[in-house]
Design a protein around this motif. Sequence first.
Motif, PDB file in Angstrom:
ATOM      1  N   VAL A  86      13.798   6.447  -6.474  1.00 31.23           N
ATOM      2  CA  VAL A  86      12.513   6.878  -5.904  1.00 31.23           C
ATOM      3  C   VAL A  86      12.295   6.314  -4.496  1.00 31.23           C
ATOM      4  O   VAL A  86      11.986   7.077  -3.572  1.00 31.23           O
ATOM      5  CB  VAL A  86      11.354   6.517  -6.854  1.00 31.23           C
ATOM      6  N   PRO A  87      12.464   5.001  -4.275  1.00 28.90           N
ATOM      7  CA  PRO A  87      12.318   4.511  -2.890  1.00 28.90           C
ATOM      8  C   PRO A  87      13.265   5.183  -1.909  1.00 28.90           C
ATOM      9  O   PRO A  87      12.878   5.488  -0.768  1.00 28.90           O
ATOM     10  CB  PRO A  87      12.624   3.006  -3.022  1.00 28.90           C
ATOM     11  N   ASN A  88      14.500   5.441  -2.340  1.00 28.54           N
ATOM     12  CA  ASN A  88      15.448   6.074  -1.415  1.00 28.54           C
ATOM     13  C   ASN A  88      15.088   7.525  -1.117  1.00 28.54           C
ATOM     14  O   ASN A  88      15.319   8.015  -0.006  1.00 28.54           O
ATOM     15  CB  ASN A  88      16.867   5.971  -1.973  1.00 28.54           C
ATOM     16  N   LEU A  89      14.525   8.227  -2.088  1.00 30.11           N
ATOM     17  CA  LEU A  89      14.073   9.603  -1.831  1.00 30.11           C
ATOM     18  C   LEU A  89      13.004   9.631  -0.750  1.00 30.11           C
ATOM     19  O   LEU A  89      12.992  10.509   0.115  1.00 30.11           O
ATOM     20  CB  LEU A  89      13.510  10.239  -3.107  1.00 30.11           C
ATOM     21  N   VAL A  91       0.835  -1.203   0.000  1.00 29.07           N
ATOM     22  CA  VAL A  91       0.000   0.000   0.000  1.00 29.07           C
ATOM     23  C   VAL A  91       0.874   1.259   0.000  1.00 29.07           C
ATOM     24  O   VAL A  91       1.929   1.296   0.620  1.00 29.07           O
ATOM     25  CB  VAL A  91      -0.929  -0.011   1.232  1.00 29.07           C
ATOM     26  N   PHE A  92       0.431   2.286  -0.674  1.00 31.32           N
ATOM     27  CA  PHE A  92       1.063   3.606  -0.677  1.00 31.32           C
ATOM     28  C   PHE A  92       2.550   3.504  -1.046  1.00 31.32           C
ATOM     29  O   PHE A  92       3.437   3.842  -0.264  1.00 31.32           O
ATOM     30  CB  PHE A  92       0.924   4.284   0.691  1.00 31.32           C
ATOM     31  N   PRO A  93       2.853   3.079  -2.272  1.00 31.17           N
ATOM     32  CA  PRO A  93       4.247   2.964  -2.714  1.00 31.17           C
ATOM     33  C   PRO A  93       4.937   4.315  -2.776  1.00 31.17           C
ATOM     34  O   PRO A  93       4.289   5.370  -2.796  1.00 31.17           O
ATOM     35  CB  PRO A  93       4.127   2.330  -4.099  1.00 31.17           C
ATOM     36  N   ALA A  94       6.270   4.276  -2.835  1.00 30.67           N
ATOM     37  CA  ALA A  94       7.063   5.511  -2.810  1.00 30.67           C
ATOM     38  C   ALA A  94       6.695   6.461  -3.932  1.00 30.67           C
ATOM     39  O   ALA A  94       6.635   7.675  -3.736  1.00 30.67           O
ATOM     40  CB  ALA A  94       8.548   5.153  -2.865  1.00 30.67           C
ATOM     41  N   TRP A  95       6.429   5.924  -5.129  1.00 28.54           N
ATOM     42  CA  TRP A  95       6.107   6.819  -6.248  1.00 28.54           C
ATOM     43  C   TRP A  95       4.828   7.610  -5.985  1.00 28.54           C
ATOM     44  O   TRP A  95       4.698   8.762  -6.426  1.00 28.54           O
ATOM     45  CB  TRP A  95       6.007   6.045  -7.568  1.00 28.54           C
ATOM     46  N   LEU A  96       3.880   7.016  -5.245  1.00 35.04           N
ATOM     47  CA  LEU A  96       2.640   7.732  -4.929  1.00 35.04           C
ATOM     48  C   LEU A  96       2.922   8.890  -3.981  1.00 35.04           C
ATOM     49  O   LEU A  96       2.381   9.996  -4.151  1.00 35.04           O
ATOM     50  CB  LEU A  96       1.626   6.767  -4.315  1.00 35.04           C
ATOM     51  N   SER A  97       3.767   8.658  -2.969  1.00 40.86           N
ATOM     52  CA  SER A  97       4.137   9.742  -2.066  1.00 40.86           C
ATOM     53  C   SER A  97       4.755  10.905  -2.836  1.00 40.86           C
ATOM     54  O   SER A  97       4.430  12.071  -2.593  1.00 40.86           O
ATOM     55  CB  SER A  97       5.133   9.242  -1.008  1.00 40.86           C
ATOM     56  N   LEU A  98       5.661  10.594  -3.761  1.00 44.13           N
ATOM     57  CA  LEU A  98       6.299  11.647  -4.545  1.00 44.13           C
ATOM     58  C   LEU A  98       5.290  12.411  -5.387  1.00 44.13           C
ATOM     59  O   LEU A  98       5.354  13.641  -5.495  1.00 44.13           O
ATOM     60  CB  LEU A  98       7.375  11.051  -5.454  1.00 44.13           C
ATOM     61  N   ILE A 152      16.432  -2.889 -11.255  1.00 37.20           N
ATOM     62  CA  ILE A 152      15.487  -2.044 -10.516  1.00 37.20           C
ATOM     63  C   ILE A 152      16.150  -0.698 -10.273  1.00 37.20           C
ATOM     64  O   ILE A 152      17.317  -0.622  -9.897  1.00 37.20           O
ATOM     65  CB  ILE A 152      15.113  -2.689  -9.162  1.00 37.20           C
ATOM     66  N   ARG A 153      15.399   0.369 -10.489  1.00 37.06           N
ATOM     67  CA  ARG A 153      15.904   1.707 -10.185  1.00 37.06           C
ATOM     68  C   ARG A 153      15.513   2.051  -8.748  1.00 37.06           C
ATOM     69  O   ARG A 153      14.334   2.008  -8.399  1.00 37.06           O
ATOM     70  CB  ARG A 153      15.320   2.721 -11.172  1.00 37.06           C
ATOM     71  N   ASN A 154      16.488   2.398  -7.921  1.00 30.81           N
ATOM     72  CA  ASN A 154      16.221   2.604  -6.491  1.00 30.81           C
ATOM     73  C   ASN A 154      16.137   4.072  -6.078  1.00 30.81           C
ATOM     74  O   ASN A 154      16.020   4.374  -4.884  1.00 30.81           O
ATOM     75  CB  ASN A 154      17.283   1.896  -5.643  1.00 30.81           C
ATOM     76  N   LEU A 186      17.915  20.415  -7.333  1.00 33.92           N
ATOM     77  CA  LEU A 186      19.079  19.623  -7.698  1.00 33.92           C
ATOM     78  C   LEU A 186      19.487  18.867  -6.437  1.00 33.92           C
ATOM     79  O   LEU A 186      19.819  19.482  -5.410  1.00 33.92           O
ATOM     80  CB  LEU A 186      20.200  20.536  -8.181  1.00 33.92           C
ATOM     81  N   ILE A 187      19.431  17.539  -6.488  1.00 33.62           N
ATOM     82  CA  ILE A 187      19.651  16.687  -5.315  1.00 33.62           C
ATOM     83  C   ILE A 187      20.901  15.839  -5.523  1.00 33.62           C
ATOM     84  O   ILE A 187      21.090  15.244  -6.591  1.00 33.62           O
ATOM     85  CB  ILE A 187      18.421  15.794  -5.068  1.00 33.62           C
ATOM     86  N   ASN A 188      21.711  15.766  -4.492  1.00 37.73           N
ATOM     87  CA  ASN A 188      22.964  15.022  -4.550  1.00 37.73           C
ATOM     88  C   ASN A 188      22.721  13.537  -4.289  1.00 37.73           C
ATOM     89  O   ASN A 188      22.491  13.119  -3.153  1.00 37.73           O
ATOM     90  CB  ASN A 188      23.957  15.578  -3.524  1.00 37.73           C
ATOM     91  N   LEU A 189      22.783  12.723  -5.345  1.00 42.90           N
ATOM     92  CA  LEU A 189      22.582  11.290  -5.193  1.00 42.90           C
ATOM     93  C   LEU A 189      23.816  10.588  -4.648  1.00 42.90           C
ATOM     94  O   LEU A 189      23.772   9.385  -4.367  1.00 42.90           O
ATOM     95  CB  LEU A 189      22.187  10.675  -6.539  1.00 42.90           C
TER      96      LEU A 189
END
Length: 475
Positions: A404-407, A347-354, A400-402, A384-387
Amino acid sequence: MKADLIISHAYVMTMEGKGVGMIENGAVAVKGDTILDVGTTEEILAGYQADRVIEAKGKLVMPGLIDAHIHSGISIYRGMAQDMSHWMQKGLWPFKKNTTQEESLAGSLVTIIEGIKSGTTTFCDYDYGMNRIVQHYAKVGARARVAETVNELPNDIGKNPVGELYPFDRGLGGQRLQDNIRLFEEWHGQENGRITVLFGPQGPDMMSTELLLEVKALAEKYDTRIHMHVAQGDREINQMVKRYGKRSIPYLDELGYLDSRLMAVHLTEATVEETQLVARRGASMIYCAGSIGIIDGLVPPIMDFLEAGGQAALGSDQAPGNNCNNMFNEMKFAAILNKVKRSDPRVFPAWLSLRLATIESAKAIGLAHEIGSLKKGKKADLLLINLQDPSLSPVYTNPIRNIVPNLVYSAKGSEVETVLIDGQIIMEDRKLLTIDEKEAIRQAQEAAVQISMRSRDDIVEAHSDVYQMMEDGYL
């Protein structure tokens, strides 16, 4: 074609489409206050030249975050009203009665700085004294959708015993409404359109039916939205049932309030049926996960609202009992609390929060034509965010691209390096360029010292749980 600024070789998260619209080797071209183009680095560098090019390898470019509900004027009480019952009556009101407008303004500026430094570019601020608070947004360079708090509560409302019906003062209500009208007439559309004005009735329990209807008529006259708490707590429902014999949402529906002009904040005490009704009528919902979790121990019905087809956004609400105005905090709280509520990690995946802090929020507050995604022709509000910060490293893109979950689950906000609003660089390499941050913090600290000395007796009399923790040696 000539641009003023190009940001190249970045991960670009556009928020276009159904997800986050990621371009892995992307670039953004900016001219004036507008996004000139978005695409791959190859496309943008082939089509545009700029006076300045920011090489952004290892960084993420994304839309600025939107805080859809904030009371910056009470931020001077940060951390003074959590872990307690009746946080407003016992925690907030004893301080408010001992605070000058200048002290409130000092706290407001610090929380705006906090927001900018954690990536918020648009603030839906809703408070008393907004005709002065709004000047902070003009000076800092932020985008703001502001409203004056309108109610009919007397200035000494803190003396009202918990649970008793609020007395109304029609004269004060009229004055506060006039302040909101003046705010609109003086500030709506100012600062190159960065400042827009809404009407701010505090809640259906805090004003008469007549004043509520007057506000509704004015919102229609000025063609703007209404920013209002709805079913925000059991105290509101108790007041409504005592005064009108009905709950907030059915009452507002009878008045014709539940429409696309309404930004309904919290819905904490709404039933499933009431939540679905608000969504069906076209009003938007503002969900303040951290605030309501801390001050009420509840999770508002955001999932029911979304499942009913409603348009929603996230907000930070207040610092006295949420302790921060940081949208990374809200995205994480929103996702985790709803997983727990539904006992389902999907429920409520990271992409939805963003999305609820960017493009969906822009739709909910009526600014999707200007902000919320990185798209040609929209306003250049971006981060501009420092990854390569430890909290966001390492970066995976396959299988898998991580990012979005890490943000959502790891970022703190301090990873934001640079902030553009309306095409202007407001913060670069973590340094604010439009305001003296250290001086603002110094003034807020001086104000807090004065407030604390004046408020002690009232806090003791209010039987604050937090004060008792101090007395018992826990704090």
